[in-house]
Write an enzyme that holds these catalytic residues in place. Structure first.
Site, short mmCIF file in Angstrom:
data_model
loop_
_atom_site.label_atom_id
_atom_site.label_comp_id
_atom_site.label_asym_id
_atom_site.label_seq_id
_atom_site.Cartn_x
_atom_site.Cartn_y
_atom_site.Cartn_z
CE LYS A 128 1.45 -17.70 -3.20
NZ LYS A 128 0.51 -18.82 -3.29
CG ASP B 233 -13.77 -6.73 2.37
OD1 ASP B 233 -13.47 -6.06 3.37
OD2 ASP B 233 -14.19 -6.23 1.32
CG ASP C 295 -8.20 -4.48 1.61
OD1 ASP C 295 -9.12 -3.98 2.28
OD2 ASP C 295 -8.17 -4.43 0.36
CG ASP D 227 -2.49 -20.13 -1.87
OD1 ASP D 227 -1.92 -20.13 -0.75
OD2 ASP D 227 -2.04 -20.77 -2.85
CE1 TYR E 19 -3.64 -2.47 0.46
CE2 TYR E 19 -4.66 -0.46 1.27
CZ TYR E 19 -4.77 -1.75 0.80
OH TYR E 19 -6.01 -2.31 0.66
C1 IPM Z 1 -10.40 -1.03 4.15
C2 IPM Z 1 -10.67 -0.36 2.82
C3 IPM Z 1 -9.51 0.56 2.49
C4 IPM Z 1 -8.27 -0.29 2.37
C5 IPM Z 1 -9.73 1.45 1.26
C6 IPM Z 1 -11.00 2.26 1.35
C7 IPM Z 1 -8.55 2.34 1.00
O1 IPM Z 1 -10.89 -1.33 1.85
O2 IPM Z 1 -10.25 -0.30 5.15
O3 IPM Z 1 -10.35 -2.25 4.20
O4 IPM Z 1 -8.00 -0.84 1.29
O5 IPM Z 1 -7.55 -0.40 3.35
MG MG Z 2 -10.98 -3.31 2.59
#
Ligand code: IPM
Ligand code: MG
Length: 359
Positions: A192, A252, A248, A224, A141
């Site tokens: 990884k 999710d 990240d 993975d 990042y």
């Molecule tokens: C998160 C989001 C952010 C990230 C974005 C909005 C920059 O997806 O906080 O997980 O990628 O960190």
């Molecule tokens: Mg995110």
């Protein structure tokens, strides 16, 4: 002494969900003697529209001076064509970097009331209580060099750099092990290392940090496989520690195990425990302004703030209990609604949590 909270609603549903979390804080102030002051600031697209930058100077100053930051979400369609340097996301990334919030805690807890809301079988997810510890200020990042360049043959090439210095891996390792000590004492480090040298070093440093926590069992998993295991048998994990980008993605994935990404809070902490608190979902521009978003992730982020930064554990417990009560009573926003439950708006959900606090 009263603590100062910088309140940064941001964009999209950020405005709506933060308003509900502020209601909860106001209730704790008026009815339970919580001593906090709140001050609002602009970030993301809202910051860009007002002053041409997603992280206005006043917002950064306010956030630096505050004891904690409460953030909604950033981003929206109208800013997608902007140069990447001034896109709303840069406001969030700038805050993380400037405040050195390297340790991102993303708990994935399944509320028993919502077992049916998950797309996975209830027996796979019921009782899920997993903590993802995501490195937040390094890795691909932020790594340099980065950009899009033109090659000699005229073709364009995009490039980013995955870098981690040992001290960055060490400190996120310590965060994960310390949290594991308060939980089931198991850490899975996700990398990884079979392909990327950077994460080969990650693995080596995690082994070294682990020596300082002899009671904690450390295991390693390739990313993975970790993604696969998260949907196959998520309850095998206690604490998962990983890089910025892997975290990240995996967070999710973990969020959906719990039924809705609308339920999950997060804390981003610096070395001294100062933090920024935000729901892990985004600004959801498709439903913004309709008063149907789920404010619970933001309300639970306030609970994490009280617990991790402001040392108000009892107040945090009160919020958690109130959220549980509201779910027990069958109230559901659209994202977590199922048959037989009562569908409520974003603001009605906030009001219900406040009512539960008072009852
Ligand atoms: C998160 C989001 C952010 C990230 C974005 C909005 C920059 O997806 O906080 O997980 O990628 O960190
Ligand atoms: Mg995110």
């Amino acid at each position: 002494m009263s603590n100062k909270i910088a309140v940064l609603p941001g964009d999209g549903i950020g405005q709506e969900i933060v308003a509900e979390a502020v209601k909860v804080l106001e209730c704790l102030k008026s009815d339970f003697g919580l001593s906090v002051e709140m001050e609002n600031g602009l970030v993301g697209g809202a910051g860009y529209d007002a002053s041409g930058t997603p992280l206005p100077e006043e917002t950064l100053k306010l956030s630096r001076e505050a004891d904690s930051v409460l953030l909604g979400a950033v981003g929206g369609y109208q800013w997608e064509s902007l140069d990447i340097a001034v896109r709303p996301e840069k406001g969030l990334l700038g805050l993380r970097a400037e405040l050195e919030l390297f340790s991102n805690l993303r708990p994935a807890i399944l509320y028993p009331q919502l077992a049916d809301a998950s797309t996975l079988r209830a027996d796979v997810v019921s009782g899920l209580d997993l903590m993802i510890v995501r490195e937040l200020t390094g890795g691909i990042y932020f790594g340099q060099p980065r950009g899009i360049r033109t090659l000699d043959n005229g073709e364009r090439q995009g490039y980013n750099t995955l870098v981690y210095a040992e001290h960055e891996i060490e400190r996120i390792g310590h965060s994960a092990f310390k949290i594991a000590m308060k939980r089931d004492k198991r850490v899975t480090s996700v990398d990884k290392a079979n392909v990327l040298e950077c994460t080969e070093l990650w693995r080596e440093v995690m082994e070294r940090v682990a020596k300082e926590y002899p009671e904690v069992e450390l295991s390693h998993m390739y990313v993975d496989n970790a993604a696969m295991q998260l949907v196959r048998a998520p309850k095998q994990f206690d604490v998962m520690v990983t890089t910025n980008m892997f975290g990240d993605i995996l967070s999710d994935c973990a969020a959906m195990l719990t039924g809705s990404i609308g339920m999950l809070p997060s804390a981003s902490l610096d070395a001294n425990g100062k933090g920024m608190y935000e729901p892990i979902h985004g600004s959801a521009p498709d439903i913004a302004g309709q008063n149907i978003a789920n404010p619970l992730a933001t309300i639970l982020s306030v609970s994490m703030m009280l617990r991790y930064s402001l040392n108000q554990v009892e107040m945090a417990d009160k919020i958690d209990q109130a959220v549980n009560r509201v779910l027990d009573n069958g109230l559901r926003t659209k994202d977590i609604h199922s048959e037989g439950m009562q569908e409520v708006s974003c603001s009605a959900m906030g009001d219900a949590v406040v009512a539960a606090l008072r009852s």
